[in-house]
Design a protein around this motif. Structure first.
Motif, PDB file in Angstrom:
ATOM      1  N   THR A 172      -6.240  -6.780  -9.598  1.00 27.95           N
ATOM      2  CA  THR A 172      -5.752  -5.394  -9.596  1.00 27.95           C
ATOM      3  C   THR A 172      -6.547  -4.522 -10.562  1.00 27.95           C
ATOM      4  O   THR A 172      -6.924  -3.398 -10.245  1.00 27.95           O
ATOM      5  CB  THR A 172      -4.265  -5.364 -10.019  1.00 27.95           C
ATOM      6  OG1 THR A 172      -3.555  -6.383  -9.321  1.00 27.95           O
ATOM      7  CG2 THR A 172      -3.638  -4.026  -9.740  1.00 27.95           C
ATOM      8  N   THR A 173      -6.773  -5.049 -11.757  1.00 32.39           N
ATOM      9  CA  THR A 173      -7.445  -4.265 -12.794  1.00 32.39           C
ATOM     10  C   THR A 173      -8.832  -3.839 -12.335  1.00 32.39           C
ATOM     11  O   THR A 173      -9.199  -2.655 -12.448  1.00 32.39           O
ATOM     12  CB  THR A 173      -7.564  -5.103 -14.089  1.00 32.39           C
ATOM     13  OG1 THR A 173      -6.256  -5.516 -14.468  1.00 32.39           O
ATOM     14  CG2 THR A 173      -8.212  -4.325 -15.214  1.00 32.39           C
ATOM     15  N   GLU A 174      -9.596  -4.778 -11.811  1.00 34.60           N
ATOM     16  CA  GLU A 174     -10.945  -4.408 -11.383  1.00 34.60           C
ATOM     17  C   GLU A 174     -10.888  -3.432 -10.209  1.00 34.60           C
ATOM     18  O   GLU A 174     -11.685  -2.493 -10.131  1.00 34.60           O
ATOM     19  CB  GLU A 174     -11.783  -5.636 -11.002  1.00 34.60           C
ATOM     20  CG  GLU A 174     -13.244  -5.255 -10.864  1.00 34.60           C
ATOM     21  CD  GLU A 174     -14.145  -6.418 -10.527  1.00 34.60           C
ATOM     22  OE1 GLU A 174     -15.149  -6.589 -11.232  1.00 34.60           O
ATOM     23  OE2 GLU A 174     -13.866  -7.151  -9.561  1.00 34.60           O
ATOM     24  N   VAL A 208      -2.189   3.295  -4.850  1.00 32.73           N
ATOM     25  CA  VAL A 208      -1.036   2.497  -5.279  1.00 32.73           C
ATOM     26  C   VAL A 208      -1.484   1.218  -5.997  1.00 32.73           C
ATOM     27  O   VAL A 208      -2.288   0.447  -5.471  1.00 32.73           O
ATOM     28  CB  VAL A 208      -0.096   2.157  -4.098  1.00 32.73           C
ATOM     29  CG1 VAL A 208       0.881   1.056  -4.459  1.00 32.73           C
ATOM     30  CG2 VAL A 208       0.686   3.401  -3.694  1.00 32.73           C
ATOM     31  N   ASP A 209      -0.969   1.050  -7.218  1.00 33.36           N
ATOM     32  CA  ASP A 209      -1.098  -0.218  -7.932  1.00 33.36           C
ATOM     33  C   ASP A 209       0.007  -1.111  -7.365  1.00 33.36           C
ATOM     34  O   ASP A 209       1.189  -0.892  -7.633  1.00 33.36           O
ATOM     35  CB  ASP A 209      -0.905   0.042  -9.435  1.00 33.36           C
ATOM     36  CG  ASP A 209      -0.710  -1.248 -10.227  1.00 33.36           C
ATOM     37  OD1 ASP A 209      -0.634  -2.335  -9.621  1.00 33.36           O
ATOM     38  OD2 ASP A 209      -0.599  -1.155 -11.467  1.00 33.36           O
ATOM     39  N   ALA A 210      -0.413  -2.091  -6.573  1.00 31.61           N
ATOM     40  CA  ALA A 210       0.575  -2.927  -5.874  1.00 31.61           C
ATOM     41  C   ALA A 210       0.696  -4.314  -6.502  1.00 31.61           C
ATOM     42  O   ALA A 210       1.176  -5.247  -5.859  1.00 31.61           O
ATOM     43  CB  ALA A 210       0.189  -3.038  -4.407  1.00 31.61           C
ATOM     44  N   TYR A 265      -4.440  -4.958  -5.455  1.00 31.83           N
ATOM     45  CA  TYR A 265      -3.548  -6.059  -5.863  1.00 31.83           C
ATOM     46  C   TYR A 265      -4.329  -7.325  -6.173  1.00 31.83           C
ATOM     47  O   TYR A 265      -5.500  -7.452  -5.810  1.00 31.83           O
ATOM     48  CB  TYR A 265      -2.430  -6.293  -4.840  1.00 31.83           C
ATOM     49  CG  TYR A 265      -2.790  -6.937  -3.512  1.00 31.83           C
ATOM     50  CD1 TYR A 265      -3.167  -6.185  -2.417  1.00 31.83           C
ATOM     51  CD2 TYR A 265      -2.692  -8.324  -3.347  1.00 31.83           C
ATOM     52  CE1 TYR A 265      -3.442  -6.779  -1.180  1.00 31.83           C
ATOM     53  CE2 TYR A 265      -2.969  -8.925  -2.113  1.00 31.83           C
ATOM     54  CZ  TYR A 265      -3.350  -8.138  -1.043  1.00 31.83           C
ATOM     55  OH  TYR A 265      -3.621  -8.726   0.171  1.00 31.83           O
ATOM     56  N   SER A 266      -3.655  -8.240  -6.858  1.00 35.09           N
ATOM     57  CA  SER A 266      -4.255  -9.513  -7.287  1.00 35.09           C
ATOM     58  C   SER A 266      -3.641 -10.648  -6.488  1.00 35.09           C
ATOM     59  O   SER A 266      -2.437 -10.631  -6.208  1.00 35.09           O
ATOM     60  CB  SER A 266      -3.921  -9.807  -8.758  1.00 35.09           C
ATOM     61  OG  SER A 266      -4.200  -8.718  -9.582  1.00 35.09           O
ATOM     62  N   ALA A 267      -4.425 -11.673  -6.211  1.00 38.40           N
ATOM     63  CA  ALA A 267      -3.888 -12.837  -5.494  1.00 38.40           C
ATOM     64  C   ALA A 267      -2.906 -13.631  -6.367  1.00 38.40           C
ATOM     65  O   ALA A 267      -1.944 -14.208  -5.864  1.00 38.40           O
ATOM     66  CB  ALA A 267      -5.030 -13.744  -5.057  1.00 38.40           C
ATOM     67  N   HIS A 268      -3.142 -13.641  -7.685  1.00 38.21           N
ATOM     68  CA  HIS A 268      -2.362 -14.579  -8.519  1.00 38.21           C
ATOM     69  C   HIS A 268      -0.895 -14.208  -8.688  1.00 38.21           C
ATOM     70  O   HIS A 268      -0.085 -15.033  -9.100  1.00 38.21           O
ATOM     71  CB  HIS A 268      -3.031 -14.776  -9.886  1.00 38.21           C
ATOM     72  CG  HIS A 268      -2.885 -13.621 -10.827  1.00 38.21           C
ATOM     73  ND1 HIS A 268      -1.924 -13.584 -11.797  1.00 38.21           N
ATOM     74  CD2 HIS A 268      -3.582 -12.478 -10.946  1.00 38.21           C
ATOM     75  CE1 HIS A 268      -2.049 -12.461 -12.481  1.00 38.21           C
ATOM     76  NE2 HIS A 268      -3.055 -11.762 -11.977  1.00 38.21           N
ATOM     77  N   LYS A 269      -0.527 -12.961  -8.358  1.00 40.17           N
ATOM     78  CA  LYS A 269       0.907 -12.612  -8.403  1.00 40.17           C
ATOM     79  C   LYS A 269       1.566 -12.965  -7.072  1.00 40.17           C
ATOM     80  O   LYS A 269       2.758 -12.817  -6.902  1.00 40.17           O
ATOM     81  CB  LYS A 269       1.092 -11.116  -8.660  1.00 40.17           C
ATOM     82  CG  LYS A 269       0.272 -10.577  -9.806  1.00 40.17           C
ATOM     83  CD  LYS A 269       1.090 -10.255 -11.005  1.00 40.17           C
ATOM     84  CE  LYS A 269       0.264  -9.439 -11.970  1.00 40.17           C
ATOM     85  NZ  LYS A 269       0.579  -9.696 -13.343  1.00 40.17           N
ATOM     86  N   LEU A 270       0.737 -13.356  -6.112  1.00 34.64           N
ATOM     87  CA  LEU A 270       1.213 -13.653  -4.753  1.00 34.64           C
ATOM     88  C   LEU A 270       0.967 -15.136  -4.450  1.00 34.64           C
ATOM     89  O   LEU A 270       0.541 -15.492  -3.362  1.00 34.64           O
ATOM     90  CB  LEU A 270       0.458 -12.750  -3.761  1.00 34.64           C
ATOM     91  CG  LEU A 270       0.932 -12.707  -2.326  1.00 34.64           C
ATOM     92  CD1 LEU A 270       2.263 -11.973  -2.201  1.00 34.64           C
ATOM     93  CD2 LEU A 270      -0.110 -12.031  -1.423  1.00 34.64           C
TER      94      LEU A 270
HETATM   95  N1  PMP Z   1      -0.385  -3.463 -12.630  1.00 33.72           N
HETATM   96  C1  PMP Z   1       0.802  -4.075 -12.793  1.00 33.72           C
HETATM   97  C2  PMP Z   1       2.056  -3.333 -12.435  1.00 33.72           C
HETATM   98  C3  PMP Z   1       0.846  -5.382 -13.284  1.00 33.72           C
HETATM   99  O1  PMP Z   1       2.023  -5.975 -13.454  1.00 33.72           O
HETATM  100  C4  PMP Z   1      -0.362  -6.033 -13.592  1.00 33.72           C
HETATM  101  C5  PMP Z   1      -0.359  -7.446 -14.151  1.00 33.72           C
HETATM  102  N2  PMP Z   1       0.643  -7.697 -15.098  1.00 33.72           N
HETATM  103  C6  PMP Z   1      -1.568  -5.359 -13.381  1.00 33.72           C
HETATM  104  C7  PMP Z   1      -1.538  -4.077 -12.900  1.00 33.72           C
HETATM  105  C8  PMP Z   1      -2.881  -6.016 -13.667  1.00 33.72           C
HETATM  106  O2  PMP Z   1      -3.083  -7.107 -12.829  1.00 33.72           O
HETATM  107  P1  PMP Z   1      -4.271  -8.144 -13.128  1.00 33.72           P
HETATM  108  O3  PMP Z   1      -4.106  -8.586 -14.546  1.00 33.72           O
HETATM  109  O4  PMP Z   1      -4.050  -9.249 -12.151  1.00 33.72           O
HETATM  110  O5  PMP Z   1      -5.552  -7.422 -12.898  1.00 33.72           O
END
Ligand code: PMP
Length: 414
Positions: free
Chosen positions: A88-90, A207-209, A230-235
């Motif tokens: 997500t961050t990148e 949208v930050d998902a 979005y990031s795979a690791h939250k899913l």
């Molecule tokens: N946005 C939200 C709402 C998050 O909860 C997070 C991770 N805690 C991030 C962005 C960043 O995600 P990542 O560290 O996987 O890049």
């Protein structure tokens, strides 16, 4: 059903005593995700796109198939494509760069880019730092004003009447970038007024998902954002991989981010030409094994979609009742829509002490500002203890959490 699902997670066999309540930080990974990463490294282990041999072509097909699934998971638009990122961050850094770069041709798609008033980016005070700091970096450099939707002391959006109207009079709001779900409170914000505002004023809607992708992918689809990260690791997927999903034509019209191999058409001494999107944003060798595993995570989330949804409601209803009965205050209580994420305070105990004492009871939670310092200010705390639940948690886990909090309270006599 939950038992069957839990059996897919090797974590529980290796850590039979631990009550894992930190899925907001990262979700556990099912065996099929671990196996997919292993499969790539042991069976194929070759690079993609440039290989002329069959194995490389097979790996390329797998990666391209995951790319399609990753976009379709959050978007119904056939025009949307996924750019692979580290997470997500990148993805948000990439969006912040390309949407504020003067080398991007955005005026053809978003009318706000034609307006000569001071350009602005609208965020909220509830954002994760990943959806604040990248915008700040580029705003300072490129003359954008940062605007924030205020939140109340429960973490709910709290814009005064006429707020959006007054912003539109003063600025050309070019970007509206909001998180659908808070990682601190689990509140699923109603972003529809901001979506409408973006449409009416020709702004890009981002949208930050990161959190919503697991709890509410259907809500993301309904909003039809222009950019989704979005990031795979939250899913239930691996770390180090994610996507930025956006309209292919918009991505084609935007400035590049990083240069290198894999993103060019032709390189000359002084200049180069680039591939179309998504390739132009994917310089260098990708995290191929992680992409294989990401594909399995998407498959898992799709397969258990119903259960993920019903468990969200089940655990939240049970959790809310238990917190209320035990008179433990949590933030975001009573919000319109919330997932079972509990940010709470035990009077007299610092959040870190709470976390450590819960760990003594084998309950794993997170403590701190959760990368949301502006939200902490609005909640009027410096830190919270946070228990975040996922589909594999049970009512029994909630009971253990409440008992463990009882132990902390006893120590602090609260
Ligand atoms: N946005 C939200 C709402 C998050 O909860 C997070 C991770 N805690 C991030 C962005 C960043 O995600 P990542 O560290 O996987 O890049």
């Amino acid at each position: 059903m939950v038992d069957k699902l839990r059996a897919e997670f090797p974590f529980f066999s290796f850590n039979p005593k631990i009550v894992y309540l930190d899925s907001g930080a990262t979700a556990l990974k099912p065996q099929r995700v671990v196996d997919a990463l292993n499969f790539y490294n042991t069976h194929e282990s070759v690079n993609i796109h440039r290989g002329v041999y069959q194995l490389s072509q097979r790996a390329t097909n797998t990666v391209e198939d995951v790319r399609k699934k990753a976009a379709a998971f959050v978007s119904s638009s056939p025009e949307h494509v996924a750019v692979f990122t580290r997470g997500t961050t990148e993805g948000l850094n990439l969006a912040a760069h390309i949407l504020t770069s003067t080398k991007s041709n955005l005026a053809d798609f978003f009318a706000s880019y034609k307006i000569s008033k001071t350009p602005a980016i609208l965020l909220s005070e509830s954002e994760h730092h990943a959806n604040i700091v990248p915008w700040q970096i580029f705003a300072q450099e490129r003359g954008y004003k940062l605007l924030y939707i205020p939140v109340d002391s429960e973490g709910k959006f709290n814009a005064p009447k006429g707020f959006l109207q007054s912003l539109a009079e003063k600025y050309s709001v070019r970007i509206v970038a909001l998180s659908l779900q808070s990682n601190v409170t689990g509140i699923l914000h109603d972003l529809s007024p901001y979506r409408t505002f973006a449409d009416e004023h020709g702004a890009v809607f981002v949208v930050d998902a990161a959190q919503a992708v697991v709890h509410a992918p259907h809500e993301i689809k309904k909003l039809n954002p222009d950019f989704i990260s979005y990031s795979a690791h939250k899913l239930f997927g691996p770390t180090g991989i994610g996507v930025l999903v956006a309209h292919k034509k918009v991505l084609d019209a935007c400035d590049v981010y990083q240069g290198g191999g894999g993103m060019i058409n032709l390189v000359e001494h002084e200049k180069s030409t680039y591939l179309d999107a998504p390739g132009k944003y994917e310089a260098g060798t990708q995290a191929i094994g992680e992409i294989y595993a990401f594909g399995k995570a998407l498959e898992f989330a799709e397969e258990y979609k119903e259960l993920i949804h019903t468990q969200d409601i089940n655990l939240r209803e049970y959790g809310d009742e238990k917190f209320h009965n035990a008179q433990i205050r949590f933030f975001g209580d009573g919000a319109r829509m919330r997932s079972p994420i509990y940010s709470f305070e035990i009077p007299g105990a610092h959040a870190h002490d709470t976390g450590t004492l819960l760990d003594e009871q084998n309950v794993a939670i997170r403590a701190g500002h959760h990368c949301c310092q502006l939200l902490m200010q609005a909640l009027k705390v410096s830190a919270t203890a946070r228990a975040s639940l996922a589909v594999y948690n049970t009512r029994d886990d909630v009971d253990k959490l409440i008992d463990a909090i009882g132990y902390v309270r006893k120590i602090f006599r609260k």
